[in-house]
Design a protein around this motif. Structure first.
Motif, PDB file in Angstrom:
ATOM      1  N   ARG A 170      30.386  25.516  36.531  1.00 58.82           N
ATOM      2  CA  ARG A 170      30.039  26.480  35.475  1.00 58.82           C
ATOM      3  C   ARG A 170      31.037  27.628  35.437  1.00 58.82           C
ATOM      4  O   ARG A 170      31.495  28.052  34.373  1.00 58.82           O
ATOM      5  N   SER A 171      31.374  28.159  36.623  1.00 58.27           N
ATOM      6  CA  SER A 171      32.278  29.305  36.691  1.00 58.27           C
ATOM      7  C   SER A 171      33.671  28.940  36.199  1.00 58.27           C
ATOM      8  O   SER A 171      34.265  29.652  35.385  1.00 58.27           O
ATOM      9  N   LYS A 172      34.188  27.822  36.689  1.00 58.45           N
ATOM     10  CA  LYS A 172      35.544  27.431  36.328  1.00 58.45           C
ATOM     11  C   LYS A 172      35.648  27.135  34.835  1.00 58.45           C
ATOM     12  O   LYS A 172      36.619  27.513  34.178  1.00 58.45           O
ATOM     13  N   GLU A 173      34.647  26.466  34.298  1.00 63.42           N
ATOM     14  CA  GLU A 173      34.673  26.133  32.872  1.00 63.42           C
ATOM     15  C   GLU A 173      34.654  27.399  32.016  1.00 63.42           C
ATOM     16  O   GLU A 173      35.438  27.534  31.070  1.00 63.42           O
ATOM     17  N   PHE A 174      33.774  28.346  32.352  1.00 62.87           N
ATOM     18  CA  PHE A 174      33.650  29.561  31.543  1.00 62.87           C
ATOM     19  C   PHE A 174      34.953  30.356  31.560  1.00 62.87           C
ATOM     20  O   PHE A 174      35.480  30.729  30.501  1.00 62.87           O
ATOM     21  N   TYR A 175      35.489  30.604  32.746  1.00 64.50           N
ATOM     22  CA  TYR A 175      36.680  31.452  32.837  1.00 64.50           C
ATOM     23  C   TYR A 175      37.954  30.707  32.429  1.00 64.50           C
ATOM     24  O   TYR A 175      38.903  31.337  31.932  1.00 64.50           O
ATOM     25  N   ASP A 176      37.981  29.388  32.620  1.00 65.54           N
ATOM     26  CA  ASP A 176      39.119  28.613  32.106  1.00 65.54           C
ATOM     27  C   ASP A 176      39.206  28.740  30.587  1.00 65.54           C
ATOM     28  O   ASP A 176      40.280  28.964  30.019  1.00 65.54           O
ATOM     29  N   GLU A 177      38.071  28.577  29.928  1.00 66.08           N
ATOM     30  CA  GLU A 177      38.046  28.656  28.473  1.00 66.08           C
ATOM     31  C   GLU A 177      38.390  30.072  28.001  1.00 66.08           C
ATOM     32  O   GLU A 177      39.108  30.249  27.011  1.00 66.08           O
ATOM     33  N   ALA A 178      37.894  31.072  28.727  1.00 72.11           N
ATOM     34  CA  ALA A 178      38.175  32.454  28.341  1.00 72.11           C
ATOM     35  C   ALA A 178      39.659  32.778  28.501  1.00 72.11           C
ATOM     36  O   ALA A 178      40.264  33.416  27.624  1.00 72.11           O
ATOM     37  N   ALA A 179      40.261  32.345  29.606  1.00 72.28           N
ATOM     38  CA  ALA A 179      41.685  32.607  29.819  1.00 72.28           C
ATOM     39  C   ALA A 179      42.534  31.912  28.761  1.00 72.28           C
ATOM     40  O   ALA A 179      43.531  32.466  28.275  1.00 72.28           O
ATOM     41  N   ALA A 180      42.141  30.681  28.386  1.00 73.45           N
ATOM     42  CA  ALA A 180      42.881  29.958  27.351  1.00 73.45           C
ATOM     43  C   ALA A 180      42.729  30.648  26.000  1.00 73.45           C
ATOM     44  O   ALA A 180      43.702  30.778  25.233  1.00 73.45           O
ATOM     45  N   ALA A 196      41.879  38.686  32.608  1.00 70.81           N
ATOM     46  CA  ALA A 196      42.545  39.972  32.411  1.00 70.81           C
ATOM     47  C   ALA A 196      44.052  39.809  32.382  1.00 70.81           C
ATOM     48  O   ALA A 196      44.751  40.408  31.550  1.00 70.81           O
ATOM     49  N   ARG A 197      44.593  38.971  33.272  1.00 72.59           N
ATOM     50  CA  ARG A 197      46.040  38.735  33.286  1.00 72.59           C
ATOM     51  C   ARG A 197      46.483  38.080  31.974  1.00 72.59           C
ATOM     52  O   ARG A 197      47.536  38.431  31.422  1.00 72.59           O
ATOM     53  N   ALA A 198      45.703  37.123  31.485  1.00 72.32           N
ATOM     54  CA  ALA A 198      46.056  36.456  30.233  1.00 72.32           C
ATOM     55  C   ALA A 198      46.079  37.442  29.068  1.00 72.32           C
ATOM     56  O   ALA A 198      46.957  37.380  28.198  1.00 72.32           O
ATOM     57  N   ILE A 199      45.135  38.376  29.063  1.00 74.16           N
ATOM     58  CA  ILE A 199      45.121  39.404  28.011  1.00 74.16           C
ATOM     59  C   ILE A 199      46.346  40.296  28.146  1.00 74.16           C
ATOM     60  O   ILE A 199      47.010  40.624  27.159  1.00 74.16           O
ATOM     61  N   GLY A 200      46.637  40.709  29.382  1.00 74.37           N
ATOM     62  CA  GLY A 200      47.800  41.553  29.608  1.00 74.37           C
ATOM     63  C   GLY A 200      49.087  40.885  29.166  1.00 74.37           C
ATOM     64  O   GLY A 200      49.937  41.490  28.510  1.00 74.37           O
ATOM     65  N   ASP A 201      49.250  39.602  29.524  1.00 72.59           N
ATOM     66  CA  ASP A 201      50.450  38.874  29.125  1.00 72.59           C
ATOM     67  C   ASP A 201      50.547  38.762  27.609  1.00 72.59           C
ATOM     68  O   ASP A 201      51.633  38.871  27.027  1.00 72.59           O
ATOM     69  N   ARG A 202      49.404  38.518  26.969  1.00 73.44           N
ATOM     70  CA  ARG A 202      49.390  38.398  25.509  1.00 73.44           C
ATOM     71  C   ARG A 202      49.820  39.699  24.843  1.00 73.44           C
ATOM     72  O   ARG A 202      50.489  39.685  23.799  1.00 73.44           O
TER      73      ARG A 202
END
Length: 527
Positions: free
Chosen positions: A229-239, A272-278
């Motif tokens: 559950r955790s990996k799926e939620f945050y994987d999708e959010a980072a993508a 957060a890192r993905a948002i920062g990079d974006r």
């Protein structure tokens, strides 16, 4: 010619002896090394092996786990004491750490690298011993010893030495049979026998167990479910963060990402890192409360946020839940600039000052003010800010109220904090000297409810903020929120105009209407 070659061959032979002894001693030292570190919230002993597996010994209740390291070197990880109210809570924590493992992996790799370096140095030193001994004896003495070794008494001495060494070694004495020797390794899908779907990423994990470990199996089933559950939620959010429509910086601008109140939610780190990079960020400013208690078992959270922002400039002001000194010391060792009242270089080359929160809190609602009170520290900090040699562009604190007095006096451009878990501002404050500053509070990055955020998804909306700097001064703020349903909300790009008063204009706070100096540009998001 032959006589001239003898010294060269002699030196070459000594070099070979040194290298051979150094390598063998180094390998021996390495394989018998161990390091203590805090991994996955435990006091942990780490030992290198040549088995090619990362093997985790979790204690008498939970089964041992192992996974192929992908190389010849393996590592043996023995978990020690930790803080947890229940076994189920502990297992869920394991699952969440496993779903975001970069921080823990970096900690173990650093320990193994340190042991390898230490063993190599010790091996090189040991390699010098036979070379030095050979040279110090000299040719004459070496010949005398060689002649003595071939006499009956010399042979007897050598034999006694060999026998004594073998008796001390006792190679015929095997290890006593242990319970683990009666257990076998099976893959995680085999172990769970189809009770839950095993994600492909952990299908290669092996479990050492016997057929009777029913309670352990149920705990592992729960862990796998939480992991998935955790990996799926945050994987999708980072993508999804990679597709956000965010304002990108101009060539003369620098963007800083602000995180605060993570409270051990390591899942949000890569989001957060993905948002920062974006957004083109190159700096992360951490407003504190990375942990819930500030204790050593929460080092996994600090490892995670450090690994997530590898390559960024990292600044942190610790919060009231980070009290006790451990968090500040640990982050300092990991390469963060831990702010403690001194003027530092901020984003874009500006000036930045930060300070730790003077309060310390546990998991409840109580607070214990340590040393000076919050108000007293605020007064002292503001005095430092207002007597600095140059105007301070950014003040990073856990609670923005700590530097309100400095804003009221017109000494700083922007005060950034967190603490209350909701976004407030940016609010313009006209200083008594006519200068303009802003106060801004970002929401909880961990999606924390009270001081707890760890879970398979945020407990409430999780937020980061982006601050744009030009020539070292803050010029705009934009908030990005991940909602509990997994969708993003991008806030408006709010331009601010802080600065010292124009000496040719009248100072005062009544010259402009409330809200002047704020320009908003709509934000948007895509999923």
């Amino acid at each position: 010619m032959k006589r001239a070659a003898v010294p060269v061959l002699h030196g070459l032979g000594l070099a070979v002896v040194w290298a051979a002894v150094a390598v063998m001693a180094g390998i021996g030292f390495f394989l018998n090394s161990e390091r203590e570190a805090v991994v996955a919230g435990h006091d942990t002993v780490i030992r290198p092996t040549l088995g090619g597996y990362v093997e985790v010994h979790s204690g008498p209740v939970l089964p041992d786990l192992r996974v192929d390291s992908g190389r010849r070197i393996g590592v043996d990880v023995t978990l020690g004491k930790t803080n947890s109210d229940t076994l189920s809570e502990l297992v869920d924590r394991y699952a969440l750490i496993a779903s975001q493992p970069e921080g823990s992996i970096a900690r173990v790799e650093a320990a193994v690298g340190d042991m390898a370096t230490d063993a190599a140095v010790r091996g090189m030193v040991v390699g010098l011993v036979p070379v030095a001994f050979w040279l110090l004896l000299g040719r004459t003495r070496r010949r005398e010893l060689w002649r003595a070794a071939r006499t009956p008494s010399g042979v007897a001495v050598i034999a006694v030495a060999v026998v004594t060494g073998v008796l001390a070694w006792e190679p015929w004495e095997g290890d006593e049979e242990a319970i683990r020797d009666e257990q076998s390794w099976v893959t995680l899908p085999e172990y769970l026998a189809g009770a839950v779907a095993v994600p492909e990423a952990v299908a290669g994990v092996e479990v050492r167990t016997d057929t009777g470990a029913i309670d352990s199996r149920r705990l592992i089933e729960s862990a796998v479910s939480t992991y998935d559950r955790s990996k799926e939620f945050y994987d999708e959010a980072a993508a999804a963060a990679e597709d956000l429509v965010l304002r990108e910086p101009e060539e003369d601008e620098t963007v800083a990402l602000v995180v605060s109140d993570r409270h051990d939610n390591i899942g949000m780190d890569r989001v957060a890192r993905a948002i920062g990079d974006r957004a083109g960020a190159t700096v992360v400013m951490d407003a504190g409360d990375d942990t819930s208690t500030g204790e050593a078992w929460e080092a996994f959270s600090l490892d995670s946020v450090t690994a997530a922002f590898d390559g960024y400039d990292k600044l942190v002001a610790t919060g009231n839940h980070d009290g006790g000194g451990f968090v500040a010391d640990y982050l300092g060792e990991l390469g963060w600039t831990v702010l403690d009242g001194d003027v530092e270089e901020g984003p874009g080359g500006g000036t930045l000052v930060g300070a730790p929160d003077p309060r310390s809190s546990g998991l409840g609602n109580w607070r214990d003010e340590t040393g000076l009170s919050f108000a007293e520290v605020g007064e002292l900090l503001s005095e430092e800010l207002c007597t600095a040699d140059e105007r301070i562009n950014t003040v990073l604190v856990h609670d923005a109220n700590l530097a309100t007095d400095a804003l009221a006096r017109g000494c700083v451009d922007l005060v950034v904090g967190g603490h209350v878990h909701v976004k407030i501002g940016p609010d313009r404050i006209d200083g008594e000297n006519g200068a303009v500053g802003y106060k801004y509070t970002t929401g909880t990055t961990g999606g924390a409810a009270y001081a707890i955020a760890i879970g398979s998804k945020p407990r409430r909306d999780a937020m980061v903020s982006l601050i744009t700097y030009r020539d070292g001064a803050p010029v705009a703020i934009q908030a990005v929120t991940l909602q509990t349903n997994g969708t993003f909300e991008v806030g408006d790009y709010v331009e601010i105009a802080p600065g010292e008063p124009d000496p040719e204009s009248d100072s005062g706070t009544d010259s402009e209407p409330e809200g002047a100096g704020l320009v908003t540009r709509p934000g948007s998001a895509r999923r």
